[in-house]
Write a protein that holds these residues in place. Sequence first.
Motif, PDB file in Angstrom:
ATOM      1  N   ALA A  95      46.275  53.166  37.128  1.00  0.00           N
ATOM      2  CA  ALA A  95      47.217  53.884  36.260  1.00  0.00           C
ATOM      3  C   ALA A  95      46.872  53.716  34.788  1.00  0.00           C
ATOM      4  CB  ALA A  95      48.633  53.390  36.542  1.00  0.00           C
ATOM      5  N   ARG A  96      46.348  52.560  34.428  1.00  0.00           N
ATOM      6  CA  ARG A  96      46.047  52.302  33.007  1.00  0.00           C
ATOM      7  C   ARG A  96      44.615  52.671  32.621  1.00  0.00           C
ATOM      8  NH1 ARG A  96      49.157  46.587  31.506  1.00  0.00           N
ATOM      9  NH2 ARG A  96      51.010  46.949  32.812  1.00  0.00           N
ATOM     10  N   GLY A  97      43.911  53.272  33.534  1.00  0.00           N
ATOM     11  CA  GLY A  97      42.581  53.769  33.192  1.00  0.00           C
ATOM     12  C   GLY A  97      41.474  52.746  33.250  1.00  0.00           C
ATOM     13  N   TYR A  98      41.692  51.633  33.955  1.00  0.00           N
ATOM     14  CA  TYR A  98      40.621  50.644  34.106  1.00  0.00           C
ATOM     15  C   TYR A  98      39.662  51.088  35.202  1.00  0.00           C
ATOM     16  CZ  TYR A  98      42.992  47.396  31.014  1.00  0.00           C
ATOM     17  OH  TYR A  98      43.554  46.805  29.909  1.00  0.00           O
ATOM     18  N   ARG A  99      38.425  50.601  35.094  1.00  0.00           N
ATOM     19  CA  ARG A  99      37.402  50.961  36.070  1.00  0.00           C
ATOM     20  C   ARG A  99      36.776  49.682  36.645  1.00  0.00           C
ATOM     21  NH1 ARG A  99      36.775  53.521  31.519  1.00  0.00           N
ATOM     22  NH2 ARG A  99      34.889  52.353  30.952  1.00  0.00           N
ATOM     23  N   ILE A 100      36.527  49.697  37.932  1.00  0.00           N
ATOM     24  CA  ILE A 100      35.946  48.536  38.602  1.00  0.00           C
ATOM     25  C   ILE A 100      34.425  48.617  38.569  1.00  0.00           C
ATOM     26  CG2 ILE A 100      35.729  47.310  40.807  1.00  0.00           C
ATOM     27  CD1 ILE A 100      38.478  47.028  39.534  1.00  0.00           C
ATOM     28  N   VAL A 101      33.830  47.472  38.202  1.00  0.00           N
ATOM     29  CA  VAL A 101      32.362  47.372  38.184  1.00  0.00           C
ATOM     30  C   VAL A 101      31.935  46.372  39.249  1.00  0.00           C
ATOM     31  CG1 VAL A 101      30.343  46.685  36.816  1.00  0.00           C
ATOM     32  CG2 VAL A 101      32.205  47.990  35.750  1.00  0.00           C
ATOM     33  N   HIS A 102      30.960  46.760  40.038  1.00  0.00           N
ATOM     34  CA  HIS A 102      30.416  45.881  41.076  1.00  0.00           C
ATOM     35  C   HIS A 102      29.126  45.258  40.547  1.00  0.00           C
ATOM     36  CE1 HIS A 102      28.561  45.432  45.356  1.00  0.00           C
ATOM     37  NE2 HIS A 102      29.202  44.348  45.002  1.00  0.00           N
ATOM     38  N   VAL A 103      29.000  43.954  40.656  1.00  0.00           N
ATOM     39  CA  VAL A 103      27.849  43.240  40.096  1.00  0.00           C
ATOM     40  C   VAL A 103      26.948  42.746  41.229  1.00  0.00           C
ATOM     41  CG1 VAL A 103      27.104  41.377  38.570  1.00  0.00           C
ATOM     42  CG2 VAL A 103      29.293  42.515  38.164  1.00  0.00           C
TER      43      VAL A 103
END
Length: 431
Positions: free
Chosen positions: A230-238
């Motif tokens: 909802a807040r526009g965060y994005r998940i990054v996979h490392v």
Amino acid sequence: MLLTGIGAQAASAADCPGHPDALGTSRTLVVDPREHPRIGTMQYPETLPLADHEVVLTFDDGPLPRNSNQVLDILAAECVKATFFEIGRMATAYPEGVRKLRDAGHTIGSHSQNHPLTMNRMPIERARQEIDDGIASVKAALGDDAALSPFFRIPGLMRAQGVEDYLASQGIQVWSADFLADDWRHISSSRVYDLAMQRLEAKGRGILLLHDIQARTVAALPRILRELKARGYRIVHVVPETPQLPATSTEPPQWQLHPPSENVAISHWPKIPNFVFAEAAILPAPSLSDLDWQDERSMTPAESLDHAGRLARGVPLPREAPWPRQLPLPLDGAATVLPVPAGNIFEIPEKSFAAIALASPRQQQTAPAGHETDRIAKLIAADSGQSRRTIPRKRFGRRGAPRLAGRGNGLAARGGRRELKHLVQVKKRSV
Ligand SMILES: [Zn+2]
């Protein structure tokens, strides 16, 4: 080829079957552990080269099937990829739990064999053994050495130079974190959610440390993921680089949480990062030393306080306050200052009544009474006005004083006798 390979590991919301509104995983970041051996601004100058509103999720201390499997389901429902730091002993106990992580495409790191919270002060040989055994156990559970990434998180974040140097020599990257959600503490799941979001908002991006073995984390995770979306965060996979997968190209400033910018004047006073004070009134900075303390068992509030007190920020503290302790008030002394009045002060001894009963009024006048009888007579006389004799005569004048005193004497004598007779009668009736 490279872009295709990375793209295959990322799962955008559109690629999440059955979950069109999923958070998804926006991109995969490939890192070279040797180039950046220590990350996480809670303890180190560098952190992952994330853009604003990018988040890396990490989970420690598993696998514990009861809760870890639920975390896997929640992440799968959002097509989110995370990094799991597994305890060697747990991997040996639940090897299928580690294999599930691999099969779901998550990154797997190690977290020591027995999760000691003393790696900052144990002999380096022992620390090495913990590291090596933990890696061996996770690899054994996986049955595939390549499935374990060269990522390590020190239990309790109890860092030490010797430990970090050893890990670096092995090409293993040490992962601290950028923020915690205190999910190992005895707090509600809604509090875990609040802390995760507040601390993330304060930094804007970074590595979030959670524990997949905690029920409160299982309860908080769906709401955290929904709110990130909802807040526009994005998940990054490392993932770590491999011969087939080179590291993502980055510039050194990207590894700093607040890289100096040419667009920002630096002639002003150093700005205090707002994340330090954002919640200062509510929450003190987390103590690193008791992180992960509560892995295997419940901890009583007293234990928690004692532990936090003794190891605040890794610095041993005295068990007791150094100033003098307050001594208990000497209450026993009060009894000696104010003794209880003896009972015989108010009593008329039994034998006095006997003596009075035997003596007639005439005998009382003629025969000298005993000591006790005299005392009673004096008491009665004093009570009936005889005490006026103690008043100096000159206060009453030459004529009035004797008459008054004499009349008082006579009245007192008669009254005294009446009182004695009454006492004797009462005594006789009650015998
Ligand atoms: Zn841990």
